[in-house]
Design a protein around this motif. Structure first.
Motif, PDB file in Angstrom:
ATOM      1  N   TRP A   6      -5.153   2.147   3.413  1.00  0.00           N
ATOM      2  CA  TRP A   6      -4.142   2.976   4.089  1.00  0.00           C
ATOM      3  C   TRP A   6      -2.838   2.203   4.247  1.00  0.00           C
ATOM      4  N   THR A   8      -1.772  -0.283   2.439  1.00  0.00           N
ATOM      5  CA  THR A   8      -1.156  -0.448   1.124  1.00  0.00           C
ATOM      6  C   THR A   8      -0.395   0.812   0.727  1.00  0.00           C
ATOM      7  N   GLY A   9      -1.017   1.952   0.944  1.00  0.00           N
ATOM      8  CA  GLY A   9      -0.358   3.212   0.620  1.00  0.00           C
ATOM      9  C   GLY A   9       0.904   3.436   1.440  1.00  0.00           C
ATOM     10  N   GLU A  10       0.845   3.147   2.729  1.00  0.00           N
ATOM     11  CA  GLU A  10       2.007   3.309   3.590  1.00  0.00           C
ATOM     12  C   GLU A  10       3.138   2.363   3.186  1.00  0.00           C
ATOM     13  N   GLU A  12       3.666   1.047   0.184  1.00  0.00           N
ATOM     14  CA  GLU A  12       4.242   1.467  -1.090  1.00  0.00           C
ATOM     15  C   GLU A  12       5.165   2.669  -0.915  1.00  0.00           C
ATOM     16  N   SER A  13       4.833   3.554   0.008  1.00  0.00           N
ATOM     17  CA  SER A  13       5.678   4.728   0.233  1.00  0.00           C
ATOM     18  C   SER A  13       7.019   4.354   0.841  1.00  0.00           C
ATOM     19  N   LYS A  14       7.095   3.160   1.451  1.00  0.00           N
ATOM     20  CA  LYS A  14       8.323   2.715   2.108  1.00  0.00           C
ATOM     21  C   LYS A  14       9.018   1.590   1.345  1.00  0.00           C
ATOM     22  N   ARG A  15       8.452   1.187   0.218  1.00  0.00           N
ATOM     23  CA  ARG A  15       9.006   0.050  -0.530  1.00  0.00           C
ATOM     24  C   ARG A  15      10.462   0.294  -0.926  1.00  0.00           C
ATOM     25  N   SER A  16      10.776   1.472  -1.434  1.00  0.00           N
ATOM     26  CA  SER A  16      12.143   1.754  -1.892  1.00  0.00           C
ATOM     27  C   SER A  16      13.140   1.623  -0.745  1.00  0.00           C
ATOM     28  N   HIS A  17      12.773   2.157   0.421  1.00  0.00           N
ATOM     29  CA  HIS A  17      13.646   2.046   1.596  1.00  0.00           C
ATOM     30  C   HIS A  17      13.821   0.591   1.999  1.00  0.00           C
ATOM     31  N   TRP A  40       5.331  -7.644   3.201  1.00  0.00           N
ATOM     32  CA  TRP A  40       3.940  -7.267   2.921  1.00  0.00           C
ATOM     33  C   TRP A  40       2.974  -8.338   3.424  1.00  0.00           C
ATOM     34  N   GLY A  55       7.146   2.436   9.723  1.00  0.00           N
ATOM     35  CA  GLY A  55       8.373   2.301   8.953  1.00  0.00           C
ATOM     36  C   GLY A  55       9.434   1.515   9.693  1.00  0.00           C
TER      37      GLY A  55
END
Length: 294
Positions: A6, A8-10, A12-17, A40, A55
């Motif tokens: 979970w 890791t998924g969270e 990755e979803s915020k990596r761009s930001h 990370w 976030g």
């Protein structure tokens, strides 16, 4: 789904930001990626069970990492942080090429990146987090080690610098700009005669010690000596831009927005009489810079 999957998924979803925050703080894609990877690592070492806004927590962590990197740039090692076992790889684990970094720099704006380079680390952090990512001052304050009102003042000072750079003074500097632009064009073209034409015969060039090439002194006198220096420094010409330096036309050398040199010119009688090459970090930071379009 277990907790690690979970997280890791969270992440990755915020990596761009997070990468966007880090890039605006550091002005370097490779350093930004290092900062995100360090976030990370810290995420995996921390107990986030009571964190309500992951976030926001990650943004704060990245900001702290970037602040440390800005403060220690002069002494930090250049190697990127080593990838840890189990760490999610960024974009296929590829390093960023210069063209991609140039595109990202253009998307942020060269002028903004150059001005950000002149701010103190705390000012830069406060401005980027608040004005670009709407982070409240209450959350910025602990990162910079100040009270919320002090964090607000940091952002305000930075905002004045940025807005001042956007508003070029109305004073007529056209002749001075024409001469400096001619110098830049001749440097880019490697035009020896054109360089001589724009320099006063008794021109003096002074250079900060950090930027003096091996075998050269800090000062060069006479057009021929200055032209020789210009030839040595020709590799910087493609990265040079016209700019106002403390209200006077000069040049900034900023590969992909990273300010590394500034050239302040004195112009008299249509020719350059003095050139001051500024490379010292503190001198660069004190400059009021406004990048000019050619």
């Amino acid at each position: 789904m277990d907790e690690r999957a979970w997280l890791t998924g969270e992440f990755e979803s915020k990596r761009s930001h997070l990468r966007g925050v880090a890039y605006r703080m550091l002005g370097s894609v490779s350093e930004a990626d290092d900062a995100v990877q360090e976030a990370w690592i810290r995420l995996n070492r921390s107990d986030t069970s009571e964190v309500e806004n992951l976030g926001g927590w990650l943004t704060t962590v990245v900001a702290r990492v970037c602040l440390d990197m800005l403060r220690s740039r002069g002494s930090r090692r250049e190697d990127p942080l080593e990838t840890q076992a189990g760490e999610p790889a960024a974009a296929g684990d590829q390093r960023i090429d210069p063209e991609e970094e140039a595109v990202l720099a253009d998307s942020v704006g060269l002028a903004l990146l150059v001005v950000l380079e002149t701010l103190t680390p705390a000012e830069r952090l406060a401005f980027v987090l608040h004005d670009m990512f709407a982070v409240p001052y209450d959350e910025i304050a602990p990162v910079v080690g100040r009270a919320p009102d002090a964090a607000r003042q940091l952002a305000s000072r930075a905002r004045r610098r940025v807005q001042g750079a956007a508003a070029v003074p109305d004073a007529d500097l056209s002749r001075q700009r024409e001469v400096v632009d001619a110098f830049l064009s001749a440097s880019r073209a490697g035009d020896f005669d054109a360089l001589l034409a724009v320099l006063d015969p008794d021109v003096v060039l002074r250079t900060d010690p950090i930027a003096v090439p091996p075998g050269f002194s800090q000062e060069a006198r006479g057009a021929m000596a200055v032209v020789r220096r210009a030839v040595v420094g020709a590799r910087y010409a493609p990265h040079s831009q016209l700019a106002l330096l403390d209200g006077v036309v000069g040049l900034v050398i900023a590969p992909r927005g990273r300010l590394i040199r500034a050239l302040a010119f004195t112009v008299a009688g249509g020719r350059i009489t003095e050139i001051d090459v500024i490379a010292d970090t503190e001198r660069l930071r004190r400059l009021e810079v406004a990048v000019l379009e050619r």
